[in-house]
Every structure is written in structure tokens, then in C-alpha cells.
Design an enzyme around this catalytic site. Structure first.
Site, PDB file in Angstrom:
ATOM      1  N   LYS A  35      -9.343   5.337   3.479  1.00  0.00           N
ATOM      2  CA  LYS A  35      -8.245   6.306   3.394  1.00  0.00           C
ATOM      3  C   LYS A  35      -8.748   7.713   3.696  1.00  0.00           C
ATOM      4  CE  LYS A  35      -6.777   4.535  -0.361  1.00  0.00           C
ATOM      5  NZ  LYS A  35      -6.469   4.578  -1.743  1.00  0.00           N
ATOM      6  N   SER A  43       0.790  -1.229   0.000  1.00  0.00           N
ATOM      7  CA  SER A  43       0.000   0.000   0.000  1.00  0.00           C
ATOM      8  C   SER A  43       0.830   1.291   0.000  1.00  0.00           C
ATOM      9  CB  SER A  43      -0.971   0.007   1.181  1.00  0.00           C
ATOM     10  OG  SER A  43      -0.230  -0.129   2.343  1.00  0.00           O
TER      11      SER A  43
END
Ligand code: ADP
Length: 730
Positions: A716, A675
Site C-alpha cells: 500500500k 479491501s
């Protein structure tokens, strides 16, 4: 030759020729008879035995027609007036007539039985046969004396021989009288053989009976003896009555159980076994343990659910801040149950970092619907037997954690929390996850069978709630059946709320403090600089520590002031120096530095990713405890940039003639995962284009070789917001 002899009438005594009898008389008649024999008959006397020994005055017609002529060989007058005589029989005689001249003395006219003519060979053969048979007889029947053979070994006269033998073998008086009246010696031999055969057979039967009886006696005696000893030992130990009443109590408890007949029968059987097992046997503890387990399980004991949904929700709100998803799901569960009157098959699994309230919420659910609550943890369990028990043949066997939980729950429909299901592992002892599946599967768990308990136990009314820290480590088969409800970590402001509305009142209450006013800044400082967690467990501990110190001060100074106000300046006074600083993040715009977001056990963190390059030949250097996948992400990022250098206005020579170093600070922490791809790409572009990246931005997401960004944007977004708020100071 006929002769007239006085008759000595015997009762129960028999005189045979070639034998003696010893008698003692004290009555005058007998004495007279003896005297008459001595004076008139050369000590000869005719001896007969009356047939009925109880008859006092037998009729002379009933007296035997054959008797024995005997001689008085000894006569002794004793000082007490009695006389003792020994009479030796020497010849059978026929009675011609009994005479009774006066009432006292009977006389008889007798004639001796003539001596039988027996041919020599018959005599010898008969004697030999008799001798052999007697030998055998003596061998077989132990109570006949060996001396018999010695007695007859030198006797050649059959008649004498038979008379000696019959007195030595065991015969009744009647039979002996038959021998007296049998005048033929050969016939007497036949009689003897007949008698000893009979006796041998009888002895055989006797022996058989004996050995059978002895065997039975042996067994029962052994058991009896052991039981008696056992009883005495128990009495000595003072256990006797206690043990019996204990078994009775157990039976009474069985009677009261609301379980299946099958379980009851099993219990009664085990109690019986318990009773019959000696206290010293190692088995006894095992049996008792098993009985206790069965007795103490809640069999069909149900608590009534509280079904006022509004009130349930209110009580959940009172105990826990937020957690709307979970609360909503619980309310739905109850509503469906209330509506359909059926158990809802789905199993809820609360997933989130530690300290976010998973356990306490499950407890509050139980409390709000008024069910009993029980918790087990399966973290670290790798043995299937830990869940479903070990068979009784296993040393130290016991039930699994599910049955153990049910026992503690004390009802058949508790809220059953299974903690840390993501921490189970699988090894040679089986797969605990699949065992857990059996427990949770509504179609099977009505008939759940623990290996130790061996009887079916109904788990279908249990409300299972599972918890885990992360979905990724929940075994797949299990994950399939669960309804996952994520509880993310709390933001600082959420923590502030929880502290103010839930933790502080709860802690003050438990410390007996009424009025403590704690400034928001004080709490926020504790959250930011004294804890590093997704949940609020550490925060709760820190606040508890502060409150404890306040109480201690009050006690020491004996002050009654309970009106404490805690302001931000007081934090270090109570908690010492700050423990955590976020000084590795610069909010200044920089070239080649991008803030990345990392998932950690305490919720998440911000990590700067740094890129530098210097003359070289295009090598990629990666440092900062990076895992393989992380390193691959860096290579992908670089390849993507090389492939698209024109798009980003990058001088390709720079990429070829420089070595590129990527570093993520805090080298002691392992970093792994794809990520950071987007950060690596951004940092590289920034470094080679000299464009500054805003310091108050952080990002996360995997990058593909073609430049696509993958990831969960909703998540996020909330993280970014968190970072922004953090960097803005609140
Ligand atoms: P977990 O099981 O997730 O590790 P716990 O249930 O043990 O966490 O919670 C730890 C502490 O935090 C408990 O004292 C609990 O009351 C408190 N807590 C956590 N979340 C909340 C919340 N949303 N509202 C109120 N208190 C909370």
C-alpha cells in the site's frame, strides 16, 4: 497245338489278347515279317515285347517266354512306301523255341496257353468283385475313364475281362509285360486288385501333397502377386526408389542419434513397419509421423552454459531495466550450479501484470547464458493430454506441448518458458496442473514419458521458468513447488526510464533512425494519457507508432534530416486525442468521499468512494456493480461505526433516522473484495461527522468488525506514493 509263327518284336509297345495295336513300318524286315505272316500263316503272327526297349539286336534267349498270338486285321500300303497294320491279339502262347533261320526274320514255335478251367461261382464272384472295385477306383481316381465299366459290362470271360481292364488302368510297360506273361486269369485279377489299391493310395497321397502345395502356393502366390502389383503401382507413381532411399535415409539418421539403444531399436522397428505398410494404408502417415517425432527430438544434445556471472548480469542489465529480484535470483542459480556442478531443483515463477517484461526477461536469460530458448503457453489448457500428449490410439494423437517445445528447442538443456500457468483450468479431461507437476519435479522429470512418444525423455537439464499474472489463480499443488518472484507494475517514472534507456533506442534502431530526441514530458504524457497499463507494452506500441510516422514523413518529404526533436506539444499531433483521463479524482478535501485503491489488470487504479444520507429509517443502499464481499464490507463498516458512535462523536439518531447510500463511480466496472473496508468506514465517519478527507490520500485495507485493519502495508505504501506522485503531476 504247336505252330510255327513269325515273331514281331515290339519295343515299348505291348499287345494283349482282346486288344488291338496299330503299327506303321518302313523297314524291309518288318515288311517281310508282315508279308510272311500274310502269305504263310493266315495273317497270324506272334507278338512279343523285348524287355529292354533300347537294345537294338536282343539275344533270342532274352526274349519273353510267353507272347500273344495276333492276327493282322488290316494292312495298308501307303504311297510313301510305308505299311500300316492293325494287329488284334487273341490268345497267349508259350514259346517253345525261337528260331532264327536267317538273320532277319525270327520265328517261334509256340503253343497256345490252354483255356483255364474256372468254376462258375468263382468266376461270377470274381467278376463282381472286380467290377465293384473298379467302380470305386473310377470314382476315387478321376483320370480313369468311366467308359471302362461300359467296356467290360457284358464280358463274362474273366480272361478277356482282365486283358481289357489292364490296358485301361494306368500301368507301366513292365507291369503290362507281367500281365502278358501271367497266364492265369484269376492271378491277373489279383494283380489288378493289387494295382488299383496301390493306385488309390498313391492318389490319396498325391491329393494330400497337392492340397498342401496348393495352399502354400496360394499364400505365397497371393503375397507375391500383391507385392508385384504394389511394386508396379509404386513404380507408376514414381515412388519406388524414392521410398526405398527414404527408408535408408531414415536408418542413417537413426544411426547418428545420440539416444538410448532402446529408443534406437524402437525407431528401427517403426521404420521396418513403415517399409512394410502399403502406401495406401491410413496407418502409414501415422507411423511416419511418429518416426519423425522421435528423430527430431534433441537426444542428449547439450549447449555449454556461459558461466561468467558478471557478464551475464551485465547483459541482463542491458536488456531489462530494474527487475533486481529476478536478476539476483538468476545469478544465484548460476553461481550454485557453477559451484556444485548440479542442477538446482527450484523452479522460478515470475508473477506480474502483462507487459512488465516477464517473457523478454526469460529470453534474455537464455541469451545471456547462451542456452536455446523455447516458449509455450498453457493459458486456456484444460486437457492433461495437451501437456503430456495423447496416446497413439487417440484419433489425431500427438505429443504434448512439453515434447513439442523440446523439439523446437533443438537442445536438451534449453531455457523453457511456460507462460500463463494461472490460466489453466481443470475439467473431465484431467488436470493439466498435476501433469505439469510431473514435468517440473526434478526427482521425476529425468524419466519423463509423453503418452505419444512412449519413450523416456530426460528433462532434468531443462531450466524451466514459469509466468503468471496472479498468484491467487495458480493451482495450489503447483504453487507449492515454485519460487515466486513478483514483478510489480512500473511507476510512471520507471516507465520513463525504461522508455528512454531501452524502448526508444530499440525502436529507433529497428527503424534505422539515428537521432531522435524525445522530451521526457512527451513520454510522460504518452504514459499518462495514452496508455493504461502496469507494464510498458502499450507504451512501446505508441512510441513505435510515433517513430513510424517520423520515418514515413522523412520518406514522403525526401528529407534527410534525422535530427528530430519531439516535445510535449507534439503528442497529439502523432497520437491524436488523449485516451485516458484521471478526472474522476478530486484532490480537494471533501466530506463523505474517500479515494480507494483498486487492483486491476493494468496494475491499479484510484476509485473515489462516495457516501450520502437522507431522512429514512436506517437502510443501507449500495450501488456501483459491487460484489457480495464488497457489500459485506459495507455492512461491517456500518456496524462498526454504530457500535462505536460515541468514539467518533456521531449522533446515533442520525444513523437510525436516515437511509445511507454508498456508491462507487464507474458502474460498468465490477468491484469485489474486502479491501475497501477501511475506505468505507472512513467515508461513513466523514459523512456523519462532517469532517473533510484529504483528496490526495488514498487507502486500502480490510476492516474487521472490531475495527482492526488487515492488509499488506508495504504494497500500500508504494501505491500511496504512486498516487501522491501522480496527483502532484509527476
Ligand atoms: P510480459 O511477458 O510480462 O507480458 P513482455 O516480456 O512481453 O511482458 O514485455 C513487453 C515489452 O516490454 C517488451 O518489449 C519488453 O522489452 C518491454 N519491457 C518490459 N519490461 C521491461 C524492462 N524492465 N526493461 C526493458 N524493457 C522492458
Amino acid at each position: 497245338m504247336k505252330q510255327n509263327l513269325p515273331v514281331l518284336l515290339l519295343k515299348g509297345l505291348i499287345l494283349l489278347p482282346s486288344n488291338d495295336i496299330r503299327l506303321e513300318f518302313d523297314n524291309d524286315i518288318s515288311k517281310t515279317i508282315i508279308d510272311v505272316a500274310g502269305i504263310f500263316h493266315n495273317n497270324l503272327i506272334f507278338v512279343v515285347t523285348q524287355k529292354d526297349p533300347l537294345e537294338e539286336n536282343p539275344d533270342i534267349n532274352d526274349l519273353p517266354k510267353v507272347g500273344v498270338i495276333g492276327r493282322i486285321t488290316h494292312k495298308l500300303e501307303l504311297p510313301n512306301g510305308k505299311i500300316r497294320v492293325v494287329i488284334t491279339g487273341f490268345r497267349r502262347a508259350y514259346v517253345n523255341e525261337y528260331l532264327n533261320p536267317d538273320d532277319d526274320i525270327t520265328e517261334a514255335i509256340v503253343s497256345e496257353v490252354p483255356i483255364e478251367e474256372i468254376p462258375n461261382d468263382i468266376s461270377i464272384g470274381t467278376i463282381r468283385k472286380l467290377y465293384h472295385e473298379l467302380e470305386k477306383y473310377i470314382k476315387n481316381v478321376p483320370y480313369i475313364s468311366n467308359g471302362l465299366l461300359a467296356l467290360i459290362s457284358n464280358t463274362k470271360d474273366i480272361s478277356k475281362l482282365t486283358d481289357i481292364v489292364v490296358t485301361q488302368i494306368s500301368l507301366s510297360n513292365e507291369r503290362l509285360m507281367d500281365y502278358v506273361s501271367q497266364v492265369s486269369a484269376l492271378k491277373r485279377v489279383e494283380m489288378i486288385l493289387e494295382d488299383i489299391y496301390k493306385e488309390e493310395q498313391l492318389y490319396e497321397i498325391e491329393k494330400k501333397i497337392d492340397s498342401k502345395v496348393k495352399k502354400e502356393l496360394d499364400n505365397s502366390q497371393k503375397e507375391f502377386l500383391l507385392r508385384e502389383k504394389f511394386k508396379i503401382i509404386k513404380e507408376e507413381l514414381g515412388e519406388d526408389t524414392f521410398f526405398e532411399s527414404e527408408c535408408d535415409e531414415l536408418r542413417e539418421s537413426v544411426d547418428k542419434l545420440n539416444c538410448d539403444k532402446k529408443v534406437k531399436n524402437r525407431l528401427l522397428k517403426e521404420i521396418k513397419r513403415y517399409e512394410n505398410t502399403p502406401a495406401t494404408s491410413p496407418e502409414i502417415g501415422i507411423i511416419r509421423n511418429y518416426i519423425d517425432w522421435l528423430l527430431n527430438l534433441p537426444w542428449n544434445i547439450y549447449t555449454k552454459d556461459y558461466e561468467d556471472i558478471k557478464k551475464v548480469l551485465k547483459s541482463l542489465d542491458e536488456s531489462h531495466y530494474g527487475l533486481f529480484n529476478v536478476k539476483k535470483r538468476i545469478i544465484e542459480y548460476l553461481a550454485v550450479k557453477k559451484y556444485t556442478r548440479k542442477i538446482n531443483g527450484t523452479i522460478i515463477c515470475l508473477v506480474g501484470p502483462p507487459g512488465v517484461g516477464k517473457t523478454t526477461l526469460a529470453y534474455s536469460i537464455a541469451k545471456s547464458i547462451k542456452r536455446n530458448f523455447v516458449k509455450i503457453s498453457v493459458g486456456g489448457v484444460s486437457d492433461e493430454g495437451e501437456i503430456v500428449g495423447h496416446r497413439k490410439s487417440y484419433l489425431g494423437a500427438g505429443p504434448g506441448r512439453i515434447i513439442d517445445g523440446m523439439r523446437r528447442a533443438k537442445s536438451s538443456n534449453p531455457v523453457f518458458l511456460i507462460d500463463e500457468i494461472d490460466k489453466m483450468s481443470k475439467d473431465y479431461k484431467g488436470d493439466p496442473a498435476s501433469a505439469l507437476l510431473e514435468v517440473l519435479d526434478v526427482s521425476q522429470n529425468k524419466y519423463f514419458k509423453d503418452n505419444y512418444i512412449e519413450e523416456e525423455y530426460d528433462l532434468s537439464n531443462v531450466m524451466f521458468i514459469l509466468t503468471a499474472n496472479s498468484v491467487s489463480s495458480i493451482p495450489n499443488a503447483l504453487l507449492d513447488r515454485l519460487e515466486i518472484i513478483n514483478i510489480d507494475g512500473y511507476t510512471d517514472l520507471e516507465k520513463l526510464d525504461i522508455a528512454k534507456k531501452y524502448l526508444i533506442p530499440k525502436i529507433c534502431d529497428s527503424h534505422g533512425l539515428k537521432k531522435v530526441k524525445i522530451d521526457d514530458d512527451f513520454i510522460l504524457d504518452v504514459i499518462r494519457y495514452y496508455t493504461k497499463e502496469a507494464g510498458v507494452r502499450e507504451l512501446e506500441r505508441k512510441i513505435s507508432s510515433v517513430i513510424r510516422q517520423i520515418v514515413t514523413n522523412m520518406v514522403l518529404k525526401k528529407s534527410k534530416v534525422s535530427n528530430y526533436i519531439l516535445q510535449v506539444n507534439d503528442v497529439s499531433k502523432y497520437l491524436g486525442n488523449a485516451l485516458f483521463f484521471n478526472n474522476n479524482i478530486s484532490i480537494q478535501p471533501q466530506i463523505g468521499v474517500v479515494n480507494g485503491l483498486a487492483f486491476t489488470s493494468y496494475g491499479g487504479d484510484v476509485l473515489p468512494i462516495e457516501v450520502n444520507y437522507y431522512p429514512g429509517n436506517g437502510r443501507l443502499i449500495l450501488t456501483g456493480s459491487l460484489g457480495d464481499v464488497f457489500k459485506e464490507s459495507a455492512k461491517i463498516a456500518l456496524s462498526y461505526i454504530k457500535a462505536n458512535y460515541e468514539l467518533f462523536n456521531i449522533d446515533y439518531d442520525l444513523l437510525l433516522n436516515n437511509d445511507i447510500h454508498i456508491h462507487i463511480p464507474n458502474g460498468s466496472v465490477n468491484k469485489e473484495g474486502p479491501s475497501a473496508g477501511v475506505n468505507l468506514t472512513t467515508a461513513l465517519i466523514s459523512a456523519f461527522t462532517n469532517l473533510k478527507i484529504n483528496g490526495n490520500i488514498a487507502m486500502t485495507g480490510e476492516i474487521t468488525l472490531r475495527g482492526n485493519i488487515l492488509g499488506n502495508f508495504k504494497r500500500k505504501y508504494s501505491r500511496n506514493r504512486w498516487i501522491k506522485r501522480k496527483n502532484n503531476g509527476g
